[in-house]
Scaffold this active site. Sequence first.
Site, mmCIF file in Angstrom:
data_model
loop_
_atom_site.group_PDB
_atom_site.id
_atom_site.type_symbol
_atom_site.label_atom_id
_atom_site.label_comp_id
_atom_site.label_asym_id
_atom_site.label_seq_id
_atom_site.Cartn_x
_atom_site.Cartn_y
_atom_site.Cartn_z
ATOM 1 C CG ASP A 72 132.254 96.892 13.159
ATOM 2 O OD1 ASP A 72 132.866 97.692 12.427
ATOM 3 O OD2 ASP A 72 132.654 96.540 14.279
ATOM 4 N N GLY B 173 138.955 94.165 4.165
ATOM 5 C CA GLY B 173 138.067 94.995 4.964
ATOM 6 C C GLY B 173 137.994 96.462 4.578
ATOM 7 C CE LYS C 118 135.379 96.929 16.570
ATOM 8 N NZ LYS C 118 134.994 96.488 15.238
#
Length: 250
Positions: A107, A232, A71
Amino acid sequence: MEKTEKKENRFGLLGKNISYSFSQGYFTKKFQELGFDDHSYENFDIPRISDFEALITQNTLRGMNVTIPYKEQVIPFLSKMDETASAIGAVNVIKFGSQGLTGFNTDFYGFQKSLEPFLQAHHTKALILGTGGASKAIRFVLDELEIAHRFVSRSKKEEQFSYEELDREIMEDYSVIINCTPLGTYPNLNEKPDIPYSFISEKHLLFDLIYNPAKTAFLASGEAQGAAICNGQKMLEFQAEKAWEIWNMP
């Protein structure tokens, strides 16, 4: 890399050891439901970020999701980043265009949308377990929601707690605990962050970015102490839909 029939419009997930990935199944099903026969979604499982260079020369690529550990490492390959991704310092969505690669972060959107229904008035302080790329989006959201927070890492750093420091006083003070580490991911189901779970109570909210398994050892340990828990899964679904929006922007 998994064999997937090469289509005209290719999307995929960039990561390392990602055979368990949620994204491939999610988008493959989505493309089928939309009747998009010329779309495919692949896992781009690369051992090192330098392998990304050869990958992006393929001119049928339209978009990618990015996961651990790339990322932050992917940023030098981008032509530009949107404002939020720049502010966060991590990218989990890439859009391929005639002007090169643009980085986005969804995110933060997925996390905020899945966290907010669980928040109560006393949830004013949070511990962020782990300091990797995903944790940057978490910090961004907590700042937006005006929830005070501290990172917890294995080694002591300024403005952070180490795991050894976590005592009753800190644990009672910080009633939101967010796991951004990979501990507990399938197949290492018994692993969990080394925090003093005995100090967790029904006032706590434990959030795990992991979705496989649905209830990690971290969440199960919190639930046993009466805490509210969330995994999640919803975060991924929210951010996947946001990624699809981005890829379809003109």
